[in-house]
Design an enzyme around this catalytic site. Structure first.
Site, PDB file in Angstrom:
ATOM      1  N   HIS A 364      39.958  50.017 -14.359  1.00 30.52           N
ATOM      2  CA  HIS A 364      39.033  49.702 -15.502  1.00 30.52           C
ATOM      3  C   HIS A 364      38.694  48.273 -15.486  1.00 30.52           C
ATOM      4  CE1 HIS A 364      40.709  53.310 -17.672  1.00 30.52           C
ATOM      5  NE2 HIS A 364      39.861  53.683 -16.626  1.00 30.52           N
ATOM      6  N   ARG A 471      26.083  50.985 -14.106  1.00 27.26           N
ATOM      7  CA  ARG A 471      27.202  51.924 -14.646  1.00 27.26           C
ATOM      8  C   ARG A 471      27.528  52.243 -16.079  1.00 27.26           C
ATOM      9  NH1 ARG A 471      29.143  47.407 -11.443  1.00 27.26           N
ATOM     10  NH2 ARG A 471      29.395  47.505  -9.438  1.00 27.26           N
ATOM     11  N   ARG A 507      23.167  55.317 -13.661  1.00 25.76           N
ATOM     12  CA  ARG A 507      24.043  56.107 -13.116  1.00 25.76           C
ATOM     13  C   ARG A 507      24.953  56.941 -14.350  1.00 25.76           C
ATOM     14  NH1 ARG A 507      29.127  54.375  -9.174  1.00 25.76           N
ATOM     15  NH2 ARG A 507      30.030  53.811 -11.368  1.00 25.76           N
ATOM     16  N   GLU A 606      28.022  60.088  -1.429  1.00 28.13           N
ATOM     17  CA  GLU A 606      29.204  59.520  -1.353  1.00 28.13           C
ATOM     18  C   GLU A 606      30.145  60.032  -0.308  1.00 28.13           C
ATOM     19  OE1 GLU A 606      30.301  57.196  -5.248  1.00 28.13           O
ATOM     20  OE2 GLU A 606      29.003  58.724  -5.736  1.00 28.13           O
ATOM     21  N   ASN A 629      31.352  52.556  -0.830  1.00 30.14           N
ATOM     22  CA  ASN A 629      32.703  52.420  -1.045  1.00 30.14           C
ATOM     23  C   ASN A 629      33.407  53.749  -0.814  1.00 30.14           C
ATOM     24  OD1 ASN A 629      32.237  49.640  -1.708  1.00 30.14           O
ATOM     25  ND2 ASN A 629      32.190  50.042  -4.025  1.00 30.14           N
ATOM     26  N   ASP A 630      32.843  54.688  -1.446  1.00 31.04           N
ATOM     27  CA  ASP A 630      33.346  56.273  -1.331  1.00 31.04           C
ATOM     28  C   ASP A 630      32.994  56.737  -0.028  1.00 31.04           C
ATOM     29  OD1 ASP A 630      35.295  56.887  -3.261  1.00 31.04           O
ATOM     30  OD2 ASP A 630      33.639  57.200  -4.705  1.00 31.04           O
ATOM     31  N   ARG A 640      40.980  53.857   0.041  1.00 29.60           N
ATOM     32  CA  ARG A 640      40.522  52.369   0.021  1.00 29.60           C
ATOM     33  C   ARG A 640      41.706  51.670  -0.985  1.00 29.60           C
ATOM     34  NH1 ARG A 640      36.342  51.170  -4.220  1.00 29.60           N
ATOM     35  NH2 ARG A 640      36.187  53.027  -5.457  1.00 29.60           N
ATOM     36  N   CYS A 677      24.350  51.227  -1.959  1.00 35.61           N
ATOM     37  CA  CYS A 677      25.026  50.465  -2.972  1.00 35.61           C
ATOM     38  C   CYS A 677      26.518  50.455  -2.859  1.00 35.61           C
ATOM     39  CB  CYS A 677      24.784  51.183  -4.488  1.00 35.61           C
ATOM     40  SG  CYS A 677      25.713  50.706  -5.661  1.00 35.61           S
TER      41      CYS A 677
END
Length: 748
Positions: A364, A471, A507, A606, A629-630, A640, A677
């Site tokens: 978070h 987000r 998203r 992803e 990223n994923d 990661r 992204c």
């Protein structure tokens, strides 16, 4: 026997108090302490070893060993019995030291004539500062009473070392909290900043360690514990209607606060000569040491609860609350063990940077830091114990490095780097309004990522063409209860208003894994990143998804709307989510609400599985965004969050770029818009290769748009693509080395 222990430890602590009160220099004070411990314990040797750096212990004082060995004898962490005590934070008590595993003979000390050995860690709140040793010629094991007495003394020595009582000759006797410190952590959010330390929870400083009034100290402890119990009960009453998980935590708090064993141990420490505060800290240090060794996540959480409870009790005893009277500096760098998103948002954009001992790249705090564009370093070990309010600090979020109290050479180099970055940003401002077109004529659209209303001013200043990813989970994460549909609708409408006609891709709620809503029951999963998260939660619990879709439709109020579903792994998941959108549209139409002028529904790719979905998926979906990223962590099977593996795999790996190329080809065949992204979209070299692979839309943090645009406009994507194909033909693992050489030759 208990009376003997009490009198021995009380007598020893009483003599220590006299040394503490004396104004003698650090070395003389240490020498007197070793002499009085040896005399009180009836041993021939007492020695104190302190860390000169994180890996090396130095003999700083001794009674019984050769005096010339002081400040000359050193050993590595884990080396010899002393090094083992320091490395493991465990006592070694042996009647025959030379026969003990790991024994190392130090000839310069003259210790060969001493057989028995008792070594204890000198530690404060889980941090080992050195080792206290007593030795005797007679082969004997020290009694539990003697061990206990020395444990108490070691704890007092740790406090004295922390308060600077031993500053003097030798590297290990430098003043703590005055020397420069370099701490290496993990990149949480890129960027560099200079400022002054602001501790989220200032450390409680205990100055009265020893007391000769046990009755008075027991009364103080009892009163403070009663106050603590009342405050925990009040927290429990206030949380009765809230989340069950929060109730469980508070119930654990109450259990610890009412623990008879915890109270009894502190009362025993007071009876043996410690003050109430010192007794609490001794128990807290024990809990911290256990915490460091605990592998069971549940046990670690409980030890954290006990640690937090001890901090609360210390604040009550000392009156050193969170509000210490210190003023937050004009350029604050926030230091904390960890911090929740709501607390972080309270600080707002006033923070220059954030440094956490814990955290994760997807936590978070990291999400909020990215939204606020604040440099963040996580996993910065020891930062909360090394830093003091007001210390000068420089944070390199690009490298995950923190310079605390830097010397002038480091500070000068760091400022030069920041000046170069600022100069580059000024150059990028000149191309802000120019379309991003490469030398070969390829148009690349550059979008920004966002998650808060505070991000939207960057839309104009950065030159972004829109918001490629908004987000929506932040509005859920920072609240103590589920937000209402009307609140979300009003927020989303303000986002669209602020965009002033530029596209915004919302998203839907991406929770699970390391993003757990505080008011939802936490699910224990062996591997949350591969577990119940994002679209899987939305489809299994459709109530929240439906509410969010309705809020988005109402926010659009006749304008264009783009909705994107996260972590779609197969075609059926997209179809089910799309069906929920159609139901929401039909319901809103029945209620007479204005529908969006144009609605596009996309999916985040992803997982490798979605890249191989049926062609019908690519034809049906309105757009696709690669969640880099994923996707990268699943492609390489490299978590990661795991520092052991996350840096082993390069985005410019030929295999990964070939996989991206395959996705581009499928989207081109279907005529489906595709974007990328993720963090790599904002790194110029990576962005260049992604564009060369055929991606024509990239979404990144606002500060990255200038550097990425600058390189793309100076480059021929066809030539870059040739470099990638040549690297593939040669069998190179990564295109990076060859590409960097080529760019240098080209002068790009």
């Amino acid at each position: 026997m208990a009376d003997s222990r009490e009198s021995d430890s009380r007598k020893l602590l009483g003599r220590l108090r006299d040394v503490m009160a004396d104004r003698t220099a650090g070395q003389e004070r240490l020498d007197r302490i070793t002499a009085l411990i040896a005399d009180s314990m009836g041993t021939e040797v007492c020695s104190i070893y302190l860390f000169r750096d994180t890996e090396t212990l130095e003999l700083c004082a001794t009674e019984g060993l050769k005096a010339e060995a002081v400040h000359q004898t050193r050993m590595r962490l884990g080396e010899g019995l002393v090094g083992r005590v320091a490395a493991n934070s465990k006592i070694i008590n042996t009647p025959d030291a030379p026969m003990e595993r790991g024994f190392r003979y130090m000839p310069e000390t003259g210790e060969e004539i001493y057989s028995s050995f008792l070594g204890l860690p000198i530690q404060r709140l889980g941090e080992t500062l050195g080792v206290l040793v007593v030795q005797s010629k007679a082969a004997r094991e020290y009694s539990s009473d003697e061990v206990y007495a020395l444990e108490v003394v070691a704890m007092v020595l740790a406090e004295m070392a922390e308060l600077g009582a031993f500053v003097g000759e030798g590297a290990a006797l430098r003043a703590r909290h005055q020397e420069p410190v370099l701490i290496r952590g993990t990149v949480g959010q890129e960027g560099s900043a200079e400022g002054h330390v602001w501790l989220h929870e200032p450390r409680v400083v205990v100055t009265n360690l020893i007391s000769d009034d046990p009755v008075g100290e027991l009364a103080r402890l009892s009163e403070a514990v009663d106050t603590l119990r009342v405050s925990v009960d009040q927290m429990l009453e206030g949380a009765q209607d809230g989340d069950g998980e929060q109730l469980k935590v508070l119930e654990t708090y109450r259990m610890f606060a009412n623990s008879k064993g915890w109270m009894r141990r502190m009362e025993e420490d007071i009876a043996n000569g410690l003050s109430a505060e010192a007794a609490v800290e001794k128990e807290q240090s024990t809990a911290r040491a256990r915490m460091a060794r605990a592998t069971d996540p549940y046990l670690r959480e409980r030890l954290y609860d006990l640690d937090d409870l001890s901090n609360r009790l210390l604040r009550i005893l000392t009156g050193q609350g969170r509000e210490t009277g210190a003023e937050i500096p004009a350029d604050p760098v926030l230091i904390a063990r960890n911090i929740g998103p709501a607390e972080l948002l309270d600080y707002g954009r006033s923070l220059k940077a954030i440094v956490l001992e814990e955290g994760s790249v997807g936590s978070h705090a990291a999400i909020v830091a990215r939204a606020l564009a604040i440099p963040l370093v996580i996993h910065a070990g020891r930062i909360t114990t090394e830093a003091l309010n007001g210390d000068q600090i420089m944070v390199d979020g690009d490298q995950g490095v923190v310079h605390l109290r830097p010397d002038e050479t480091v500070a000068s180099a760091f400022r030069d780097k920041m000046a170069m970055q600022a100069e580059a940003q000024e150059r990028y401002a000149s191309i802000r309004e120019v379309d991003c077109v490469s030398k070969c004529g390829a148009r690349v659209n550059l979008f920004m990522n966002a998650g808060l209303m505070a991000d939207l001013p960057s839309l104009e200043g950065s030159g972004a063409e829109g918001v490629g990813l908004f987000r929506t989970e932040l509005q859920f994460l920072v609240r103590s209860q589920m937000p209402r549909r009307g609140e979300l609708s009003a927020l989303y409408a303000r986002v669209l208003d602020s965009a002033q006609g530029k596209p915004v891709v919302f998203r839907t709620l991406d929770i699970g894994s390391d993003k757990v809503l505080p008011y939802m029951k936490k699910i224990d999963e062996p591997n949350p990143a591969l577990g119940w998260r994002a679209i899987r939660v939305g489809l299994d619990k459709p109530g929240v998804m439906r509410m969010q879709l309705q809020a988005l439709i109402r926010a659009a109020c006749g304008r264009e709307l783009s909705i994107m579903f996260p972590f779609v792994a197969q075609y059926d998941e997209y179809r089910a989510a799309r069906a929920e959108v159609d139901k929401a549209l039909a319901r809103e139409e029945r209620l007479g609400h204005t529908l969006p002028e144009k609605l596009e529904v996309g999916a985040m790719l992803e997982t490798p599985s979605l890249a191989y979905a049926p062609m019908k998926f690519f034809e049906e979906v309105d757009f696709i965004s690669i969640g880099g990223n994923d996707l990268k962590q699943f492609f390489f099977a490299a978590d990661r969050e795991n520092e052991l593996v996350r840096r082993r795999y390069d985005t410019l790996n030929v295999s990964f770029l070939s996989f991206i190329e395959r996705i581009v080809e499928r989207c081109n065949i279907a005529g489906t818009p595709l974007s990328f992204c993720g963090e790599d979209a904002g790194r110029p070299i990576e962005a260049l290769c992604l564009a060369a692979m055929g991606l024509r839309s990239l979404s990144m943090r606002p500060a990255s748009i200038g550097p990425v645009k600058s390189l793309l406009m100076r480059s021929d994507l066809g030539q870059v693509r040739k470099q990638i194909h040549d690297a593939r033909h040669r069998g190179d693992q990564s295109v990076r080395p060859a590409l960097m050489r080529w760019l240098a030759e080209e002068g790009s």
